[in-house]
Design an enzyme around this catalytic site. Structure first.
Site, PDB file in Angstrom:
ATOM      1  N   LYS A 171       0.858  -1.191   0.000  1.00 43.20           N
ATOM      2  CA  LYS A 171       0.000   0.000   0.000  1.00 43.20           C
ATOM      3  C   LYS A 171       0.889   1.235   0.000  1.00 43.20           C
ATOM      4  O   LYS A 171       1.610   1.491   0.957  1.00 43.20           O
ATOM      5  CB  LYS A 171      -0.858   0.035   1.273  1.00 43.20           C
ATOM      6  N   GLU A 244      10.050   0.971  10.602  1.00 40.81           N
ATOM      7  CA  GLU A 244      11.057   2.032  10.422  1.00 40.81           C
ATOM      8  C   GLU A 244      10.328   3.346  10.639  1.00 40.81           C
ATOM      9  O   GLU A 244       9.455   3.712   9.854  1.00 40.81           O
ATOM     10  CB  GLU A 244      11.674   1.976   9.015  1.00 40.81           C
ATOM     11  N   CYS A 278      13.754  10.847   6.821  1.00 40.74           N
ATOM     12  CA  CYS A 278      13.769  10.357   8.212  1.00 40.74           C
ATOM     13  C   CYS A 278      15.139  10.561   8.826  1.00 40.74           C
ATOM     14  O   CYS A 278      15.245  10.881  10.013  1.00 40.74           O
ATOM     15  CB  CYS A 278      13.362   8.885   8.256  1.00 40.74           C
ATOM     16  N   GLU A 375       9.983  16.275  15.659  1.00 38.59           N
ATOM     17  CA  GLU A 375      10.527  15.998  14.326  1.00 38.59           C
ATOM     18  C   GLU A 375       9.814  16.924  13.339  1.00 38.59           C
ATOM     19  O   GLU A 375       8.620  16.743  13.078  1.00 38.59           O
ATOM     20  CB  GLU A 375      10.268  14.530  13.946  1.00 38.59           C
TER      21      GLU A 375
HETATM   22  P1  NAD Z   1       2.480   8.106   8.349  1.00 39.56           P
HETATM   23  O1  NAD Z   1       2.792   7.277   9.557  1.00 39.56           O
HETATM   24  O2  NAD Z   1       1.442   9.131   8.446  1.00 39.56           O
HETATM   25  O3  NAD Z   1       2.058   7.171   7.127  1.00 39.56           O
HETATM   26  C1  NAD Z   1       2.867   6.109   6.664  1.00 39.56           C
HETATM   27  C2  NAD Z   1       1.988   5.098   5.948  1.00 39.56           C
HETATM   28  O4  NAD Z   1       1.107   4.502   6.898  1.00 39.56           O
HETATM   29  C3  NAD Z   1       1.081   5.690   4.860  1.00 39.56           C
HETATM   30  O5  NAD Z   1       1.014   4.761   3.794  1.00 39.56           O
HETATM   31  C4  NAD Z   1      -0.257   5.819   5.565  1.00 39.56           C
HETATM   32  O6  NAD Z   1      -1.348   5.794   4.687  1.00 39.56           O
HETATM   33  C5  NAD Z   1      -0.246   4.590   6.461  1.00 39.56           C
HETATM   34  N1  NAD Z   1      -1.097   4.670   7.653  1.00 39.56           N
HETATM   35  C6  NAD Z   1      -1.597   5.772   8.261  1.00 39.56           C
HETATM   36  N2  NAD Z   1      -2.298   5.418   9.364  1.00 39.56           N
HETATM   37  C7  NAD Z   1      -2.235   4.070   9.451  1.00 39.56           C
HETATM   38  C8  NAD Z   1      -2.732   3.105  10.395  1.00 39.56           C
HETATM   39  N3  NAD Z   1      -3.440   3.472  11.461  1.00 39.56           N
HETATM   40  N4  NAD Z   1      -2.453   1.806  10.181  1.00 39.56           N
HETATM   41  C9  NAD Z   1      -1.708   1.418   9.121  1.00 39.56           C
HETATM   42  N5  NAD Z   1      -1.205   2.281   8.207  1.00 39.56           N
HETATM   43  C10 NAD Z   1      -1.457   3.588   8.368  1.00 39.56           C
HETATM   44  O7  NAD Z   1       3.872   8.710   7.903  1.00 39.56           O
HETATM   45  P2  NAD Z   1       4.160   9.724   6.704  1.00 39.56           P
HETATM   46  O8  NAD Z   1       3.683  11.083   7.114  1.00 39.56           O
HETATM   47  O9  NAD Z   1       3.693   9.125   5.425  1.00 39.56           O
HETATM   48  O10 NAD Z   1       5.752   9.708   6.671  1.00 39.56           O
HETATM   49  C11 NAD Z   1       6.543  10.552   7.454  1.00 39.56           C
HETATM   50  C12 NAD Z   1       7.117   9.828   8.651  1.00 39.56           C
HETATM   51  O11 NAD Z   1       7.777   8.640   8.225  1.00 39.56           O
HETATM   52  C13 NAD Z   1       8.173  10.622   9.390  1.00 39.56           C
HETATM   53  O12 NAD Z   1       8.003  10.480  10.790  1.00 39.56           O
HETATM   54  C14 NAD Z   1       9.478   9.983   8.964  1.00 39.56           C
HETATM   55  O13 NAD Z   1      10.558  10.175   9.856  1.00 39.56           O
HETATM   56  C15 NAD Z   1       9.068   8.565   8.833  1.00 39.56           C
HETATM   57  N6  NAD Z   1       9.970   7.838   7.966  1.00 39.56           N
HETATM   58  C16 NAD Z   1      10.796   6.901   8.512  1.00 39.56           C
HETATM   59  C17 NAD Z   1      11.715   6.237   7.718  1.00 39.56           C
HETATM   60  C18 NAD Z   1      12.644   5.204   8.295  1.00 39.56           C
HETATM   61  O14 NAD Z   1      13.196   4.430   7.517  1.00 39.56           O
HETATM   62  N7  NAD Z   1      12.851   5.156   9.578  1.00 39.56           N
HETATM   63  C19 NAD Z   1      11.776   6.530   6.363  1.00 39.56           C
HETATM   64  C20 NAD Z   1      10.914   7.497   5.838  1.00 39.56           C
HETATM   65  C21 NAD Z   1      10.016   8.134   6.644  1.00 39.56           C
END
Ligand code: NAD
Length: 474
Positions: A171, A244, A278, A375
């Site tokens: 997804k 992650e 990230c 963050e």
């Molecule tokens: P997010 O957590 O809002 O969303 C990530 C994904 O999860 C999306 O596909 C979203 O649709 C889905 N999602 C949302 N709610 C959900 C739920 N309740 N259950 C299952 N899936 C759900 O994050 P974002 O805003 O898309 O990304 C930014 C964040 O991601 C930042 O905190 C960043 O640091 C982190 N990030 C971490 C890494 C890493 O490798 N550690 C890499 C990239 C981004």
């Protein structure tokens, strides 16, 4: 393959459409330019069912058979590099050359991981028996991906999961679904039906996936807040998880650095992809002796930064990727201003409905200011003074996150000694963003759970199955 046609789900190797669709917005204009399917429970059930049915055949291909097909899948991306790049820029906002870099790296990553293997291990070979550990696939994997690196971070999951013999339902983020949908379409003729399924949807789809009993594992990249929800949902039927998550990475800049030489590298490590990384530097600790010079160099770089529509030549930094993130980052900057903190603003940004924010530095805010503790994930960076190593190590570690960090010094031994004291999964010395298919990547503290990449990451898509083989017939 036509990149301009309708975008469809890929389930069981075939195109599937949905009754409703979600808008996909170009962040440089703030306007919808395409729609993507909005999958719900019915499409999810079909995708999980297809992935389940594909499992035995995919597993039976063995490492060599799967490797061959994954390398073919990686090579199939190359002729479409320019089309993927244009689509990436439109949905994600990244400047074109950098978007192209991510697509190329994604293809390379898949090829590199495809060459890995977890051979059987003989852990005992005695007179009476041989004990063999085999690395078996877990089952159907749910892959959930964010919007900041939609192509590469998907590949970090696809490559090891499929190589190890699992099948997958991926997804993408609702903000950046298009490249993932096109990639799955490209692979319909390469991978056996059901091995790799992609479903896009709105905010309801992620929770439906984590609750689905057909998944054996969830591989999630996103925010720490969502990661906790994923872990909770996975606990209901003990799904395996890899998370992650977010970071609030500190860079520690020691007084012996050459300010003019390192300032552009530090700036890049903070603002690449409009700071939506990230592992970007999100707290910049600069030694007192060089603080003023470094702050001024940073401010100059911010004034020179070209922020704009990623499809335009010469643009270095694109918009913030989506409206919600734009509002959050604007809120952090406005809050800092209201607290009376000193803000140093960079070059003007395009007017209009695009989600543009000028690169903004905050001059030595207090350690408990929101711009330091949260963050930001956008173009605002606190510059923080320090005077002793013990003090800065304590400040860097006083954080619930533990993703990565960096130490900058001409004295490598001293930098390594500081790096040893930083409580994060990765620490770079005089560098940033380095990683690789052979290098484990894991977040400490609340930045993650489990490992991606390297053989440690590959192992997370398997379980160890032990077979006791007697030397004599029973
Ligand atoms: P997010 O957590 O809002 O969303 C990530 C994904 O999860 C999306 O596909 C979203 O649709 C889905 N999602 C949302 N709610 C959900 C739920 N309740 N259950 C299952 N899936 C759900 O994050 P974002 O805003 O898309 O990304 C930014 C964040 O991601 C930042 O905190 C960043 O640091 C982190 N990030 C971490 C890494 C890493 O490798 N550690 C890499 C990239 C981004």
């Amino acid at each position: 393959m036509d990149f301009a046609n309708e975008y469809t789900l890929t389930i069981d190797g075939a195109a599937v459409d949905t009754a409703t669709r979600i808008d996909v917005v170009n962040p440089a204009t703030g306007k919808a330019f395409a729609t993507a399917p909005c999958a719900g429970q019915a499409e999810l059930d079909r995708a999980v069912d297809a992935a389940k049915r594909a499992l035995p055949g995919w597993k039976a291909l063995g490492w060599e058979g799967r490797r061959e097909l994954l390398i073919k899948a990686a090579k199939a991306i190359e002729p479409h590099l320019d089309q993927f790049t244009a689509l990436f820029v439109a949905e994600q906002g990244r400047p074109s050359a950098l978007a192209k870099g991510e697509v190329q790296m994604g293809a390379w990553w898949l090829k590199s991981v495809a060459r890995q293997e977890l051979p059987n291990e003989i852990v005992e070979d005695s007179e009476t028996r041989q004990v063999v550990v085999k690395h078996e696939p877990i089952g159907v994997v749910a892959a959930i991906v964010p919007w900041n690196f939609p192509f590469l971070l998907a590949m970090w999951k696809i490559a090891p999961a499929l190589l190890a013999g699992n099948t997958m339902v991926l997804k993408p983020s609702p903000y950046t679904p298009l490249c993932s949908l096109k990639l799955a379409e490209l692979w319909r003729d390469i991978l056996p039906a059901g091995v790799y399924n992609v479903i896009s949807g709105d905010d309801a789809l992620g929770p439906l996936m984590t609750a689905h009993p057909g998944f054996a594992k969830i591989s999630f990249t996103g925010s720490t807040a969502t990661g906790k929800r994923v872990m909770e949902a996975a606990s209901r039927d003990l799904k395996r998880i890899t998370l992650e998550l977010g970071g609030n990475d500190a860079a520690i800049v020691l007084p012996d650095v050459d300010v003019a030489e390192v300032a552009p590298k530090l700036f890049f490590g903070s603002f690449y992809n409009t700071a939506q990384v990230c592992i970007a530097t999100k707290r910049m600790y600069i030694h007192d002796d060089i603080y003023d010079a470094m702050r001024d160099a940073f401010h100059q770089l911010a004034r020179e930064a070209v922020v704009g529509d990623g499809s335009q030549q010469g643009v270095q930094y694109g918009p913030v990727q989506n409206r919600a993130q734009y509002d959050r980052v604007r809120g952090l900057i406005d809050g800092a201003r209201e607290e009376g903190l000193t803000l140093l603003e960079g070059a003007a940004v395009p007017e209009g409905d695009g989600y543009f924010i000028p690169i903004t530095l905050v001059d030595n805010p207090p350690e408990d200011a929101a711009v330091v503790t949260e963050e930001a994930f956008g173009p605002v960076l606190p510059l923080l003074r320090f005077s002793t190593i013990d003090e800065v190590v304590a400040r860097a570690n006083d954080c619930d996150y533990g993703l990565a960090g960096a130490v900058w010094s001409k004295d490598i031994d001293q930098a390594v000694a500081v790096a040893d004291r930083i409580e994060t999964g990765t620490v770079w010395i005089n560098d940033n963003f380095q990683n690789g298919p052979h290098i484990p990547f894991a977040g400490a503290k609340q930045s993650g759970f489990g490992v991606e990449n390297g053989l440690d990451g590959l192992r997370e898509f398997t379980f160890p199955k032990v077979i006791f083989i007697p030397k004599t017939p029973g």
